[in-house]
Design a protein around this motif. Structure first.
Motif, PDB file in Angstrom:
ATOM      1  N   VAL A   1       0.942  -1.058   0.142  1.00  0.00           N
ATOM      2  CA  VAL A   1       0.048   0.073   0.089  1.00  0.00           C
ATOM      3  C   VAL A   1       0.979   1.279  -0.078  1.00  0.00           C
ATOM      4  O   VAL A   1       1.663   1.293   0.783  1.00  0.00           O
ATOM      5  CB  VAL A   1      -0.831   0.093   1.023  1.00  0.00           C
ATOM      6  CG1 VAL A   1      -1.704   1.304   1.197  1.00  0.00           C
ATOM      7  CG2 VAL A   1      -1.939  -1.136   1.065  1.00  0.00           C
ATOM      8  N   MET A   2       0.665   2.034  -0.917  1.00  0.00           N
ATOM      9  CA  MET A   2       1.524   3.230  -1.052  1.00  0.00           C
ATOM     10  C   MET A   2       0.645   4.283  -1.108  1.00  0.00           C
ATOM     11  O   MET A   2      -0.412   4.494  -1.552  1.00  0.00           O
ATOM     12  CB  MET A   2       2.146   3.192  -2.591  1.00  0.00           C
ATOM     13  CG  MET A   2       3.315   1.944  -2.873  1.00  0.00           C
ATOM     14  SD  MET A   2       3.863   2.100  -4.443  1.00  0.00           S
ATOM     15  CE  MET A   2       5.357   3.496  -4.039  1.00  0.00           C
ATOM     16  N   THR A   3       1.342   5.361  -0.323  1.00  0.00           N
ATOM     17  CA  THR A   3       0.292   6.432   0.263  1.00  0.00           C
ATOM     18  C   THR A   3       1.221   7.874  -0.110  1.00  0.00           C
ATOM     19  O   THR A   3       2.458   7.766   0.182  1.00  0.00           O
ATOM     20  CB  THR A   3      -0.211   6.539   1.546  1.00  0.00           C
ATOM     21  OG1 THR A   3       0.781   6.370   2.323  1.00  0.00           O
ATOM     22  CG2 THR A   3      -1.097   5.393   1.522  1.00  0.00           C
ATOM     23  N   GLY A   4       0.276   8.944  -0.329  1.00  0.00           N
ATOM     24  CA  GLY A   4       1.123  10.105  -0.453  1.00  0.00           C
ATOM     25  C   GLY A   4       1.485  10.580  -1.720  1.00  0.00           C
ATOM     26  O   GLY A   4       2.552  10.147  -2.109  1.00  0.00           O
ATOM     27  N   ASN A   5       0.845  11.450  -2.570  1.00  0.00           N
ATOM     28  CA  ASN A   5       1.204  11.961  -4.097  1.00  0.00           C
ATOM     29  C   ASN A   5       1.630  10.912  -4.667  1.00  0.00           C
ATOM     30  O   ASN A   5       2.987  10.706  -5.244  1.00  0.00           O
ATOM     31  CB  ASN A   5       2.182  12.755  -3.808  1.00  0.00           C
ATOM     32  CG  ASN A   5       1.722  14.131  -3.256  1.00  0.00           C
ATOM     33  OD1 ASN A   5       0.693  14.400  -3.278  1.00  0.00           O
ATOM     34  ND2 ASN A   5       2.377  14.812  -2.292  1.00  0.00           N
ATOM     35  N   VAL A   6       0.905   9.794  -4.902  1.00  0.00           N
ATOM     36  CA  VAL A   6       1.387   8.377  -5.643  1.00  0.00           C
ATOM     37  C   VAL A   6       1.584   8.741  -7.096  1.00  0.00           C
ATOM     38  O   VAL A   6       0.508   9.428  -7.810  1.00  0.00           O
ATOM     39  CB  VAL A   6       0.335   7.035  -5.448  1.00  0.00           C
ATOM     40  CG1 VAL A   6       0.871   5.741  -6.310  1.00  0.00           C
ATOM     41  CG2 VAL A   6       0.462   6.855  -3.939  1.00  0.00           C
ATOM     42  N   LEU A   7       2.707   8.372  -8.088  1.00  0.00           N
ATOM     43  CA  LEU A   7       2.755   8.440  -9.247  1.00  0.00           C
ATOM     44  C   LEU A   7       3.197   7.268  -9.819  1.00  0.00           C
ATOM     45  O   LEU A   7       4.267   6.351  -9.115  1.00  0.00           O
ATOM     46  CB  LEU A   7       3.781   9.487  -9.374  1.00  0.00           C
ATOM     47  CG  LEU A   7       4.305   9.693 -11.113  1.00  0.00           C
ATOM     48  CD1 LEU A   7       2.864  10.198 -11.729  1.00  0.00           C
ATOM     49  CD2 LEU A   7       5.337  10.489 -11.051  1.00  0.00           C
ATOM     50  N   LEU A   8       2.282   6.357 -10.636  1.00  0.00           N
ATOM     51  CA  LEU A   8       2.600   5.276 -11.411  1.00  0.00           C
ATOM     52  C   LEU A   8       2.830   5.598 -12.857  1.00  0.00           C
ATOM     53  O   LEU A   8       2.072   6.174 -13.548  1.00  0.00           O
ATOM     54  CB  LEU A   8       1.416   4.339 -11.205  1.00  0.00           C
ATOM     55  CG  LEU A   8       1.489   3.115 -12.012  1.00  0.00           C
ATOM     56  CD1 LEU A   8       2.404   2.075 -11.115  1.00  0.00           C
ATOM     57  CD2 LEU A   8       0.011   2.215 -11.769  1.00  0.00           C
ATOM     58  N   THR A   9       3.853   4.807 -13.253  1.00  0.00           N
ATOM     59  CA  THR A   9       4.397   5.139 -14.477  1.00  0.00           C
ATOM     60  C   THR A   9       4.573   3.523 -15.235  1.00  0.00           C
ATOM     61  O   THR A   9       4.949   2.688 -14.815  1.00  0.00           O
ATOM     62  CB  THR A   9       5.753   5.468 -15.093  1.00  0.00           C
ATOM     63  OG1 THR A   9       5.676   6.864 -14.341  1.00  0.00           O
ATOM     64  CG2 THR A   9       6.151   5.702 -16.452  1.00  0.00           C
ATOM     65  N   GLN A  10       3.580   3.212 -16.385  1.00  0.00           N
ATOM     66  CA  GLN A  10       3.815   1.819 -16.977  1.00  0.00           C
ATOM     67  C   GLN A  10       4.052   2.234 -18.201  1.00  0.00           C
ATOM     68  O   GLN A  10       3.004   2.688 -19.205  1.00  0.00           O
ATOM     69  CB  GLN A  10       2.197   1.185 -16.757  1.00  0.00           C
ATOM     70  CG  GLN A  10       2.150   0.693 -15.433  1.00  0.00           C
ATOM     71  CD  GLN A  10       0.936   0.058 -15.442  1.00  0.00           C
ATOM     72  OE1 GLN A  10      -0.234   0.262 -15.837  1.00  0.00           O
ATOM     73  NE2 GLN A  10       0.747  -1.190 -14.701  1.00  0.00           N
ATOM     74  N   GLY A  11       5.310   2.190 -18.958  1.00  0.00           N
ATOM     75  CA  GLY A  11       5.582   2.439 -20.122  1.00  0.00           C
ATOM     76  C   GLY A  11       5.603   3.967 -20.455  1.00  0.00           C
ATOM     77  O   GLY A  11       5.955   4.726 -19.635  1.00  0.00           O
ATOM     78  N   GLU A  12       4.894   4.454 -21.304  1.00  0.00           N
ATOM     79  CA  GLU A  12       4.690   5.982 -21.520  1.00  0.00           C
ATOM     80  C   GLU A  12       3.514   6.369 -20.677  1.00  0.00           C
ATOM     81  O   GLU A  12       3.107   7.406 -20.972  1.00  0.00           O
ATOM     82  CB  GLU A  12       4.417   6.134 -23.070  1.00  0.00           C
ATOM     83  CG  GLU A  12       5.809   5.830 -23.902  1.00  0.00           C
ATOM     84  CD  GLU A  12       5.723   6.389 -25.306  1.00  0.00           C
ATOM     85  OE1 GLU A  12       4.875   7.114 -25.778  1.00  0.00           O
ATOM     86  OE2 GLU A  12       6.559   5.849 -26.187  1.00  0.00           O
ATOM     87  N   ASN A  13       2.609   5.528 -20.184  1.00  0.00           N
ATOM     88  CA  ASN A  13       1.249   6.002 -19.591  1.00  0.00           C
ATOM     89  C   ASN A  13       1.585   6.199 -18.281  1.00  0.00           C
ATOM     90  O   ASN A  13       2.442   5.626 -17.398  1.00  0.00           O
ATOM     91  CB  ASN A  13       0.423   4.851 -19.533  1.00  0.00           C
ATOM     92  CG  ASN A  13       0.297   4.345 -21.259  1.00  0.00           C
ATOM     93  OD1 ASN A  13      -0.033   5.350 -22.021  1.00  0.00           O
ATOM     94  ND2 ASN A  13       0.527   3.095 -21.510  1.00  0.00           N
ATOM     95  N   VAL A  14       0.960   7.192 -17.705  1.00  0.00           N
ATOM     96  CA  VAL A  14       1.012   7.668 -16.243  1.00  0.00           C
ATOM     97  C   VAL A  14      -0.381   8.034 -15.721  1.00  0.00           C
ATOM     98  O   VAL A  14      -1.152   8.458 -16.117  1.00  0.00           O
ATOM     99  CB  VAL A  14       1.819   9.203 -16.421  1.00  0.00           C
ATOM    100  CG1 VAL A  14       2.054   9.675 -14.784  1.00  0.00           C
ATOM    101  CG2 VAL A  14       3.212   9.230 -17.214  1.00  0.00           C
ATOM    102  N   MET A  15      -0.133   7.725 -14.302  1.00  0.00           N
ATOM    103  CA  MET A  15      -1.432   7.704 -13.270  1.00  0.00           C
ATOM    104  C   MET A  15      -0.947   8.158 -12.193  1.00  0.00           C
ATOM    105  O   MET A  15       0.018   7.718 -11.493  1.00  0.00           O
ATOM    106  CB  MET A  15      -2.232   6.335 -13.241  1.00  0.00           C
ATOM    107  CG  MET A  15      -3.136   6.344 -12.217  1.00  0.00           C
ATOM    108  SD  MET A  15      -4.066   4.739 -11.912  1.00  0.00           S
ATOM    109  CE  MET A  15      -4.666   4.509 -13.788  1.00  0.00           C
ATOM    110  N   SER A  16      -1.905   9.225 -11.374  1.00  0.00           N
ATOM    111  CA  SER A  16      -1.486   9.486 -10.125  1.00  0.00           C
ATOM    112  C   SER A  16      -2.756   9.732  -9.175  1.00  0.00           C
ATOM    113  O   SER A  16      -3.848   9.405  -9.801  1.00  0.00           O
ATOM    114  CB  SER A  16      -0.951  11.062 -10.269  1.00  0.00           C
ATOM    115  OG  SER A  16      -2.064  12.047 -10.605  1.00  0.00           O
TER     116      SER A  16
END
Length: 166
Positions: free
Chosen positions: A119-134
């Protein structure tokens, strides 16, 4: 339930930011072999034998199979019934979780080794290849390779490019 692999969801014709309250994810690369040894590297280590806790600090790197975590500090909590087994890793001070195909960053993370979850918390930024989710919180099930981003979720979708002059 959303079962399409996360990268396949990006095969769209236009890029657009998507705002939502929760987003189901697939993590093909973030799976942990819970039987693999956990290796921890750091600049220093404090151990409390009575409480069953160890605190690693200074450029801490945790490796288990193909999963890697980096943080400023990681508290290792051992199983109270068996002090040779790790129960939980609590990483703080800016955390990066990396697999061969994904990278996630947050302010802190809790890895429950027995449950196989992070479980990650606090301004989470996920990168999968060229795609980004926060978002605010990312829950990952390392056994199934699935997860969920919660909070004010923002997704930037990279369009598929046409080849062959089409």
């Amino acid at each position: 339930m959303f079962r399409t692999p996360f990268p396949a969801a990006f095969l769209i014709t236009i890029a657009l930011p998507v705002l939502a309250t929760a987003q189901q994810l697939s993590f093909a690369g973030i799976r942990a072999d819970q039987n693999a040894p956990v290796e921890v590297l750091s600049d220093s280590l404090k151990v409390n034998q009575e409480s069953g806790q160890a605190v690693f600090s200074g450029d801490v790197r945790v490796n288990q199979g193909t999963m890697h975590m980096q943080a400023a500090e990681v508290e290792v909590i051992y199983d109270p019934k068996d002090r040779s087994k790790i129960s939980t890793l609590h990483a703080t001070g800016g955390v990066t979780l990396v697999s061969p195909t994904e990278e996630a960053e947050a302010q802190e993370a809790v890895y429950d080794v027995a449950a196989g979850t992070v479980v990650m918390t606090g301004n989470v930024l996920l990168t999968q290849g060229e795609n980004v989710m926060s978002g605010n919180k990312l829950n990952v099930d390392l056994r199934t390779g699935t997860g969920q981003m919660d909070g004010r979720v923002r997704t930037l979708l990279k369009p598929a490019t046409k080849t062959g002059g089409q």
